[in-house]
Design an enzyme around this catalytic site. Sequence first.
Site, mmCIF file in Angstrom:
data_model
loop_
_atom_site.group_PDB
_atom_site.id
_atom_site.type_symbol
_atom_site.label_atom_id
_atom_site.label_comp_id
_atom_site.label_asym_id
_atom_site.label_seq_id
_atom_site.Cartn_x
_atom_site.Cartn_y
_atom_site.Cartn_z
ATOM 1 N N GLU A 93 0.906 -0.465 -4.905
ATOM 2 C CA GLU A 93 0.043 0.523 -5.364
ATOM 3 C C GLU A 93 0.769 2.048 -5.510
ATOM 4 O O GLU A 93 1.098 2.793 -4.587
ATOM 5 C CB GLU A 93 -0.857 0.764 -4.265
ATOM 6 C CG GLU A 93 -2.173 1.749 -4.402
ATOM 7 C CD GLU A 93 -2.500 2.545 -3.474
ATOM 8 O OE1 GLU A 93 -3.464 3.346 -3.478
ATOM 9 O OE2 GLU A 93 -1.811 2.473 -2.399
ATOM 10 N N ASP A 138 0.968 -1.277 0.157
ATOM 11 C CA ASP A 138 -0.142 0.101 -0.072
ATOM 12 C C ASP A 138 0.888 1.401 -0.060
ATOM 13 O O ASP A 138 1.792 1.390 0.640
ATOM 14 C CB ASP A 138 -0.875 0.004 1.397
ATOM 15 C CG ASP A 138 -1.678 1.250 1.337
ATOM 16 O OD1 ASP A 138 -2.579 1.391 0.431
ATOM 17 O OD2 ASP A 138 -1.555 2.040 2.045
#
Length: 721
Positions: free
Chosen positions: A457, A404
């Site tokens: 990401e 993330d």
Amino acid sequence: MTLDLQALIEARLHDPFALLGRHPDNQGQVRFHTFQPQARQIWVRLSNGNDAPLTTDVRFPGVFHGFYSSNDLPEHPNLRIEPLTGQTYESIDPYSFLPTLGEMDLYLFGEGKHFNLWQMMGAHLTVIDQVEGVRFAVWAPNAERVSVVGDFNTWDGRRHPMRVRGNNGIWELFIPGLGTNDLYKFEIRNRATGAISVRTDPMGRHFELRPQTAAKVMGPSDFHWTDEAWLNERRSRNWLKAPMNIYEVHLGSWRLNEGQFLSYTELADQMIPYVLERGFTHIELLPITEHPFDGSWGYQTTGYFAPTSRFGTPDEFRYLVNRAHEAGIGIILDWVPAHFPRDEFALAKFDGTSLYEHEDPRRGEHRDWGTLIFNYGRNEVSNFLIASALYWIEEMHLDGLRVDAVASMLYLDYSRNVGDWLPNAYGGRENLEAIEFLRQLNQVTQTRNPGTLVMAEESTAWPLVSRPPDVGGLGFSMKWNMGWMNDTLRYFQEDPVNRQYHHNNLTFGFLYCFTENFILPLSHDEVVHGKGSLLNKMPGDEWQRFANLRVLLAYQFTYPGKKLQFMGNEFAQGNEWSHERELDWWVCQYPLHQGIDRLTSTLGHCYKNETALHERDFEGAGFEWNDCDDRQNSIISYLRHSDDSTLLTIINFTPVVRDNYRIGIPRASRMDVLVNTDHEMFGGSNHDIALRHNIHIPSHGKDASIDINLPSLSAIVIKIR
């Protein structure tokens, strides 16, 4: 000794083993001390089996001692303790045991290369000299004193102070008699200020159910894995050419049972058949690493080695993974090394100093999220994170990690005002320590576990994210294509009458779509915080909104790149997603929603079965424009190629039927319509497409062509044979 005794009763003694326990002298005598501030009287069992009372000194309350010949006092003395209140009990003295951590463990930890860190640190059931108990170890280099606390000592930090090992700041203690599921934390006294805090174990592998935060002692798992065939196939699989259709899930809001969470085992029994039926190949879990606050969706992690107790035990989580693998479904974990919360029981200023985070807030704090940033340049911190990644892959058999917020790690000025960030050693904005950490993370995880994937990401144009470090890349397997997602959703939100003026949003992505190994996400971030569901992003009346959504799904599944859908997209969830309630399963009784569900399944299986849709996802040779210039009609058409097949996709982005629309194709003998989003089974109008194959009529630079009636707001996928 007097000073040590005073420091002991004041709970600030740095080296308790120098005073407590069994200490022989040169004359064959043994001095023995134990500190039991809750005790009225204590007896020690001698070698002959008799119990001898220990004596106390009123100057040092709670300190009991005795002097014996070395033959009379066993190596590991057994104490019979009469407490001030309650029943008398027996306990083996923990200060009679030698250090349990080896020098190689300590050396590798200091070097930042102890990648099996979970086997060294934390709490472990252990047998030493035929005595059963638990070995504890924790890193706190700036502590004056660290103690193990739990129910077993009434959370009293005076009773089990730990031994520090050398200069690397690791504290350890073996406590006899403890066992599985005993609760514990570490009480830490800061060396500089004397401030005391009680912390949960950074290496804890199981925790109490929130809002409680103690770790639980875990024994070796006795779970019986039956996924060896899957793991063997994974090692040899060429994932670059394999289909990958990911179902992104928040476990706490997928389904509920009378308002309560489903367990890991219930989720396995219900979710795995569901995703199989719809053609998904993987399940990606929003973070299930332990976290205190439901509203963080797991992105503010406090337990980097523990599946959350909200849904069950670690072995029940293993059951979920094992069941998925038996069914041919991979499991990916959304993993968060970009930041961590400020909760006082967890990592923040763990030993009273900025241990895991940067000291300077210009490097150590995320202003937007109110969280802290790991100090990636510190060996022990990068080791901690890499070991966490390996734990999930090796101990929990996960198939990959989605990392993330990578952009926030790469840029020192990420979401910061001028003057609120510190440049790197060369004056630049790149976070050199984070870059090195990410490269090492990817190299170690993928070298040790071939076939596993690490996905980024990453929302910027940082180059070579999914390319090897030896060519200057970060080493990720794949990267989320945020540009495709943003351009595509922006285009679809336009009224169709205006789409001709935004045609570049459809075509621009092909300028870079083979520069990385891309995943095409329609993720949770796009259906929260007032953005609305995918369905409610679409313009027009009800029929047009559903038709637009059908086109969006077909466009995603035929565009180069692996696929990701957030839960609820597959049946056109109407409401924006909320972690506080389950998905709107009730809408599945209505035909238009049923049509989206059928289309999701049809597209998923078509994507898996047709090599042209996945074999060359990352190769320019796998894609060919047929016509990208018909902006006036808002129509595009393109070919996908594999070694043995070609598929043609034609998309009409307007609510206008285009009859007798001509499109050039390679010369072929046969064509089969695989998907028509306007089919009545998907909720469409079932307009007759009247496909006509013109073998001898060239068009668009091709030797042959077709004439087709394009339904309004539709996508047609044709296999050319």
